[in-house]
Design an enzyme around this catalytic site. Structure first.
Site, PDB file in Angstrom:
ATOM      1  N   GLU A  25       0.693  -1.203  -0.120  1.00 24.38           N
ATOM      2  CA  GLU A  25       0.043   0.033   0.002  1.00 24.38           C
ATOM      3  C   GLU A  25       0.811   1.361   0.064  1.00 24.38           C
ATOM      4  O   GLU A  25       1.920   1.237   0.510  1.00 24.38           O
ATOM      5  CB  GLU A  25      -0.863  -0.197   1.298  1.00 24.38           C
ATOM      6  N   LYS A 159      -3.939  -2.099  15.052  1.00 27.55           N
ATOM      7  CA  LYS A 159      -3.367  -1.458  16.114  1.00 27.55           C
ATOM      8  C   LYS A 159      -4.575  -1.466  17.045  1.00 27.55           C
ATOM      9  O   LYS A 159      -5.500  -1.087  16.886  1.00 27.55           O
ATOM     10  CB  LYS A 159      -2.885  -0.137  15.413  1.00 27.55           C
TER      11      LYS A 159
END
Ligand code: PSU
Ligand code: MN
Length: 302
Positions: A25, A159
């Protein structure tokens, strides 16, 4: 080859020849890391993929052209333009940047879409988006894309700036299997375990390949999530990561940050609050994921 895409010589040749390719990405270059760590990390991930014998293809939109396989100068150019000059590009943003000839940095969702168009089966990233803590209606488009696009995404979990139990619930609803790579619990990005069980532990690239191949043989058009714990030596102690995340999330709320700006804001705050230590863990996870993704791409190509 898809006419809407522009390929680097290296990625184009590898795809034509059926060689293993790993997508990467570009949001982490423009929105995830400060300069120069962003460029260094992008190049380190590419090197890890080549080391394993696969070909990297970093994906972004450059003046409206969807590009599969950025060359070094293009990665540096994106890094220089940064958050101000480049739109963070998820599913809803792709037609805007192409139609208006803008620059776009693809998120996990955006990169999955382009990888699938390009015929790339495996994608390595850091953390996927998820459901935000305290904001259960802020559900990342990454989770929805995982439910509808058949690409294998290798990450270090999500996360823990996110609500991990709710994130797993949404993945279940979307029909996305969550695999633990050499672990039975979901990694929490900066630290090796969230304590939450994954759907299936796998121990080898061949097992992941077998699961991805079975999905495709059955015509099940969903993504497959492979979660890999950050290497032990670079993990952040869980209490340190937690304290920074709690404080960063509080500041985001207090500043009224919302939508696509939450993730970049919280990541920058966590970096500040951990005195840069979050970045070491982050980079270690990304490079490790690139290695594992390349091994999986090789196993699928065999
Ligand atoms: N998580 C990280 N670093 C990142 C991102 C997520 O640890 O840079 C980026 C990825 O590109 C991911 C996106 O796809 O943020 C999710 O944003 P949102 O919550 O707006 O969907
Ligand atoms: Mn979000």
């Amino acid at each position: 080859m898809n006419d809407n895409l522009i390929f680097s010589d290296e990625a184009g040749a590898a795809l034509m020849a059926g060689e293993p390719v790993v997508a990467l990405e570009s949001t982490l270059i423009t929105h995830g890391f400060p300069y120069p760590a962003n460029v260094e990390t992008a190049l380190a991930m590419e090197a890890a993929i080549r080391d394993e014998g696969a070909v990297p293809a970093t994906i972004a939109v450059l003046e409206g052209r969807i590009t599969v396989g950025l060359v070094r100068a293009q990665i540096e150019h994106l890094a220089e333009l940064g958050q101000q000059g480049v739109r963070k590009c998820s599913r809803r943003d792709l037609s805007l940047v192409v139609g208006l000839r803008q620059y776009g940095a693809t998120t996990v969702a955006g990169t999955m879409i382009v990888a699938y168009m390009a015929g790339i089966k495996v994608f390595a990233t850091g953390g996927i988006g998820g459901v935000h803590r305290g904001h259960p209606h802020d559900i990342s488009a990454d989770l929805i894309e995982l439910g509808r696009t058949p690409v294998t995404v290798v990450c270090a979990g999500a996360k823990s700036i996110l609500d991990l139990p709710l994130t797993l619930e949404v993945l279940e609803t979307q029909g996305v299997p969550v695999l633990g790579y050499q672990t039975g619990t979901l990694p929490a990005f900066y630290s090796r375990s969230s304590g939450l069980p994954v759907d299936q532990r796998v121990d080898t690239p061949e097992q992941v390949a077998a699961i991805a191949n079975a999905r495709d043989a059955l015509g099940l058009l969903h993504g497959t999530l492979v979660t890999v714990p950050v290497p032990e030596a670079d993990a952040l102690p869980q209490d340190e990561a937690e304290a920074a995340i709690t404080e960063a999330t509080r500041q985001a709320d207090a500043a009224g940050i919302h939508g696509k700006d939450v993730t970049p804001f919280v990541l920058a705050k966590v970096l500040e609050l951990t005195g840069g230590r979050s970045q070491t863990a982050n980079i270690a996870a990304l490079v490790n994921n690139a290695h594992v993704a390349a091994q999986i791409a090789l196993a699928i190509a065999r």
